[in-house]
Scaffold this motif. Structure first.
Motif, PDB file in Angstrom:
ATOM      1  N   ALA A 142       8.770  16.992 -19.818  1.00 56.28           N
ATOM      2  CA  ALA A 142       9.011  16.360 -18.521  1.00 56.28           C
ATOM      3  C   ALA A 142       9.992  15.193 -18.607  1.00 56.28           C
ATOM      4  N   ASP A 143      10.538  14.958 -19.796  1.00 57.50           N
ATOM      5  CA  ASP A 143      11.551  13.915 -19.991  1.00 57.50           C
ATOM      6  C   ASP A 143      12.930  14.568 -19.837  1.00 57.50           C
ATOM      7  N   PRO A 144      13.747  14.128 -18.865  1.00 57.11           N
ATOM      8  CA  PRO A 144      15.025  14.818 -18.616  1.00 57.11           C
ATOM      9  C   PRO A 144      15.896  14.912 -19.866  1.00 57.11           C
ATOM     10  N   HIS A 145      15.931  13.838 -20.673  1.00 50.01           N
ATOM     11  CA  HIS A 145      16.737  13.880 -21.912  1.00 50.01           C
ATOM     12  C   HIS A 145      15.852  13.729 -23.138  1.00 50.01           C
ATOM     13  N   ASN A 146      14.828  14.537 -23.187  1.00 56.53           N
ATOM     14  CA  ASN A 146      13.871  14.637 -24.290  1.00 56.53           C
ATOM     15  C   ASN A 146      14.561  14.614 -25.664  1.00 56.53           C
ATOM     16  N   ALA A 147      14.402  13.506 -26.379  1.00 59.17           N
ATOM     17  CA  ALA A 147      15.149  13.347 -27.637  1.00 59.17           C
ATOM     18  C   ALA A 147      14.616  14.240 -28.757  1.00 59.17           C
ATOM     19  N   THR A 148      13.434  14.823 -28.575  1.00 59.08           N
ATOM     20  CA  THR A 148      12.953  15.749 -29.604  1.00 59.08           C
ATOM     21  C   THR A 148      13.749  17.057 -29.575  1.00 59.08           C
ATOM     22  N   ARG A 149      14.590  17.241 -28.546  1.00 59.54           N
ATOM     23  CA  ARG A 149      15.454  18.428 -28.509  1.00 59.54           C
ATOM     24  C   ARG A 149      16.791  18.180 -29.202  1.00 59.54           C
ATOM     25  N   GLY A 150      16.910  17.062 -29.885  1.00 59.82           N
ATOM     26  CA  GLY A 150      18.086  16.819 -30.712  1.00 59.82           C
ATOM     27  C   GLY A 150      19.075  15.831 -30.115  1.00 59.82           C
ATOM     28  N   PHE A 151      19.995  15.379 -30.997  1.00 60.97           N
ATOM     29  CA  PHE A 151      20.972  14.361 -30.604  1.00 60.97           C
ATOM     30  C   PHE A 151      21.842  14.854 -29.444  1.00 60.97           C
ATOM     31  N   PHE A 152      22.399  16.040 -29.570  1.00 57.59           N
ATOM     32  CA  PHE A 152      23.343  16.516 -28.559  1.00 57.59           C
ATOM     33  C   PHE A 152      22.659  16.678 -27.199  1.00 57.59           C
ATOM     34  N   PHE A 153      21.468  17.258 -27.196  1.00 54.22           N
ATOM     35  CA  PHE A 153      20.779  17.451 -25.916  1.00 54.22           C
ATOM     36  C   PHE A 153      20.507  16.111 -25.231  1.00 54.22           C
ATOM     37  N   SER A 154      20.001  15.134 -25.982  1.00 57.81           N
ATOM     38  CA  SER A 154      19.648  13.859 -25.340  1.00 57.81           C
ATOM     39  C   SER A 154      20.897  13.057 -24.983  1.00 57.81           C
ATOM     40  N   HIS A 155      22.000  13.323 -25.666  1.00 58.71           N
ATOM     41  CA  HIS A 155      23.239  12.592 -25.370  1.00 58.71           C
ATOM     42  C   HIS A 155      23.880  13.138 -24.091  1.00 58.71           C
ATOM     43  N   VAL A 156      24.341  14.374 -24.135  1.00 60.00           N
ATOM     44  CA  VAL A 156      25.030  14.921 -22.950  1.00 60.00           C
ATOM     45  C   VAL A 156      24.532  16.316 -22.585  1.00 60.00           C
ATOM     46  N   GLY A 157      23.940  17.024 -23.546  1.00 60.03           N
ATOM     47  CA  GLY A 157      23.536  18.410 -23.308  1.00 60.03           C
ATOM     48  C   GLY A 157      22.647  18.581 -22.084  1.00 60.03           C
ATOM     49  N   TRP A 158      21.801  17.579 -21.846  1.00 57.62           N
ATOM     50  CA  TRP A 158      20.866  17.680 -20.706  1.00 57.62           C
ATOM     51  C   TRP A 158      21.584  17.726 -19.365  1.00 57.62           C
ATOM     52  N   LEU A 159      22.833  17.269 -19.318  1.00 58.44           N
ATOM     53  CA  LEU A 159      23.595  17.320 -18.065  1.00 58.44           C
ATOM     54  C   LEU A 159      24.350  18.644 -17.918  1.00 58.44           C
ATOM     55  N   LEU A 160      24.221  19.504 -18.913  1.00 58.18           N
ATOM     56  CA  LEU A 160      24.990  20.753 -18.921  1.00 58.18           C
ATOM     57  C   LEU A 160      24.102  21.980 -18.734  1.00 58.18           C
ATOM     58  N   VAL A 161      22.800  21.775 -18.607  1.00 52.23           N
ATOM     59  CA  VAL A 161      21.863  22.891 -18.403  1.00 52.23           C
ATOM     60  C   VAL A 161      20.911  22.551 -17.251  1.00 52.23           C
ATOM     61  N   ARG A 162      20.244  23.586 -16.728  1.00 53.59           N
ATOM     62  CA  ARG A 162      19.235  23.327 -15.690  1.00 53.59           C
ATOM     63  C   ARG A 162      18.076  22.540 -16.306  1.00 53.59           C
ATOM     64  N   LYS A 163      17.448  21.711 -15.486  1.00 59.32           N
ATOM     65  CA  LYS A 163      16.344  20.894 -15.979  1.00 59.32           C
ATOM     66  C   LYS A 163      15.114  21.735 -16.317  1.00 59.32           C
ATOM     67  N   HIS A 164      14.331  21.265 -17.282  1.00 51.80           N
ATOM     68  CA  HIS A 164      13.040  21.885 -17.542  1.00 51.80           C
ATOM     69  C   HIS A 164      12.189  21.742 -16.271  1.00 51.80           C
ATOM     70  N   PRO A 165      11.483  22.794 -15.852  1.00 50.87           N
ATOM     71  CA  PRO A 165      10.721  22.712 -14.591  1.00 50.87           C
ATOM     72  C   PRO A 165       9.733  21.544 -14.559  1.00 50.87           C
ATOM     73  N   ASP A 166       9.218  21.131 -15.719  1.00 57.27           N
ATOM     74  CA  ASP A 166       8.252  20.017 -15.723  1.00 57.27           C
ATOM     75  C   ASP A 166       8.891  18.692 -15.298  1.00 57.27           C
ATOM     76  N   VAL A 167      10.199  18.540 -15.553  1.00 58.00           N
ATOM     77  CA  VAL A 167      10.879  17.311 -15.123  1.00 58.00           C
ATOM     78  C   VAL A 167      10.788  17.204 -13.603  1.00 58.00           C
ATOM     79  N   ILE A 168      11.072  18.317 -12.941  1.00 52.14           N
ATOM     80  CA  ILE A 168      11.091  18.319 -11.479  1.00 52.14           C
ATOM     81  C   ILE A 168       9.670  18.217 -10.928  1.00 52.14           C
ATOM     82  N   GLU A 169       8.765  18.990 -11.554  1.00 47.82           N
ATOM     83  CA  GLU A 169       7.367  18.969 -11.095  1.00 47.82           C
ATOM     84  C   GLU A 169       6.784  17.551 -11.200  1.00 47.82           C
ATOM     85  N   LYS A 170       6.969  16.917 -12.364  1.00 46.35           N
ATOM     86  CA  LYS A 170       6.421  15.565 -12.555  1.00 46.35           C
ATOM     87  C   LYS A 170       7.193  14.536 -11.731  1.00 46.35           C
TER      88      LYS A 170
END
Ligand code: ST9
Ligand code: ZN
Ligand code: ZN
Length: 333
Positions: A142-170
């Motif tokens: 539910a963390d939009p830039h969940n750092a356990t998904r790695g450096f790239f995802f938490s840096h910019v990758g999270w802005l390049l993919v659809r959000k995890h549904p839990d982010v929106i739900e929470k």
């Protein structure tokens, strides 16, 4: 527990008191949340963002290349634009609107909203909503830039993919009444696109071009494009590097860390172990103005009567927390 037993702290005045005082507590870590079991939903790329982000960064590289050809005053202007847009994020979207760590009167809120449009990081409402959910459900689905998904995802990758549904739900369950009630925030949201075109691109470009005859190319690629790319990456480093590299003097059970390099580039926002431990502290650090331009700015605004009610955690509470949950690194200075 992950939060180092934050519950124990509730009695001696800390989180509940300050939280209630701010009119919101939805930036406090929620230990009760559990990620859903089973396979994770597949990544869905957003190609439009991938293409635009790549082009933007190519433009930034071209801006770097142009630096020697620019007038010094254009570079100084670019730096001023960096400071302004950065403050729109640090003093504005972050410390004021996401965490309510101080109060700002109408003139300062208008200034910060304009500066925030200059930073073009989504409107204040969306930024603060995503940021509250980041604190409340840090390092989970539910963390939009969940750092356990790695450096790239938490840096910019999270802005390049659809959000995890839990982010929106929470996120939908958060209390955002304070943001909805703020006319400046709602006005900026309503006219967001227009304000970004004007403040992030036109204004930084037109000033050097009109006032000291800088070439249109240098005016566009330096204070507008390169400056934007630098502010973006300085901000993203808080989500990536400051969630991975550094000490944890306040709470060794959480990922966010104290990162001096990030702190420097992000105007005081790299004391990230402190910040996740005490998100309501207006200074985002226990060391005042040290490496913390944003704190100096907020203090100046208070001096001028444009801001008030700075929330600060007491030295005793900080020390007690370091001893109870810290990694011991504070002893070595
Ligand atoms: C950027 C932001 O760069 C950077 C933020 C960084 C944060 C840093 C924090 C660190 C601490 C502070 C340090 C500051 C340091 C500063 C230093 C400065 C020197 N809750 O979004 P959609 C709803 S932006 C509730 O499309 P998708 C939403 O309302 C850069 N609801 O999701 C909508 O509902 P409805 C420029 C939520 O489709 C629906 O869900 N901007 C939440 O998954 C769909 O929303 C970009 O690059 C929530 N949390 O797409 C664009 N979230 O339909 C980026 C969503 O009812 N964004 N909803 O209205 C996008 O393109 C898309 O959001 C996406 C996800 C592709 C990423
Ligand atoms: Zn964080
Ligand atoms: Zn925060």
């Amino acid at each position: 527990t992950r939060n180092g037993g934050a519950g124990m702290e509730k009695a001696p005045s800390n989180q509940e008191d300050l939280g209630g005082d701010r009119g919101m507590t939805d930036d406090i870590f929620d230990e009760s949340y559990c990620e859903k079991k089973g396979p994770k939903p597949a990544k869905r790329y957003v190609w439009r963002n991938i293409v635009l982000m790549s082009l933007l960064h190519l433009g930034g590289l071209y801006g770097l290349w142009l630096i020697p050809a620019a007038k010094p005053v254009t570079l100084a202007w670019g730096f001023l634009c960096f400071l302004l847009s950065a403050l729109g994020v640090t003093a504005g979207a972050h410390r004021l609107w996401s965490h309510r760590s101080y109060k700002a009167g109408l003139p300062l809120r208008i200034f910060l909203a304009i500066a925030n449009s200059m930073a073009f990081q989504n409107d204040i409402y969306e930024w603060a909503r995503d940021h509250r959910v980041h604190h409340k459900f840090s390092e989970t689905d539910a963390d939009p830039h969940n750092a356990t998904r790695g450096f790239f995802f938490s840096h910019v990758g999270w802005l390049l993919v659809r959000k995890h549904p839990d982010v929106i739900e929470k996120g939908r369950k958060l209390d955002l009444a304070d943001l909805k009630a703020d006319k400046v925030v709602m006005f900026q949201r309503r006219f967001y696109k227009l304000s970004v075109v004007a403040m992030c691109f036109l204004f930084p470009t037109l000033v050097p071009w009109c006032f000291w005859g800088e070439s249109l190319r240098n005016s566009f690629f330096l204070p507008a494009i390169l400056r934007y790319v630098v502010v973006l990456n300085a901000t993203w480093l808080v989500n990536s590097a400051a969630h991975m590299f550094g000490n944890r003097p306040y709470d060794q059970n959480i990922n966010p860390r104290e990162n001096r390099f990030v702190t420097f580039g992000a105007l005081g926002e790299g004391f990230h172990n402190y910040h996740h431990t005490f998100p309501y502290d207006y200074s985002s650090s226990e060391f005042g103005w040290h490496y913390n331009f944003t704190t100096a700015f907020i203090d100046l605004m208070c001096l001028l009567g444009l801001a008030s009610d700075r929330k600060k955690v007491s030295k005793e509470t900080i020390l007690a927390r370091k001893i109870r949950t810290g990694d011991g690194s504070h002893k070595s200075g």
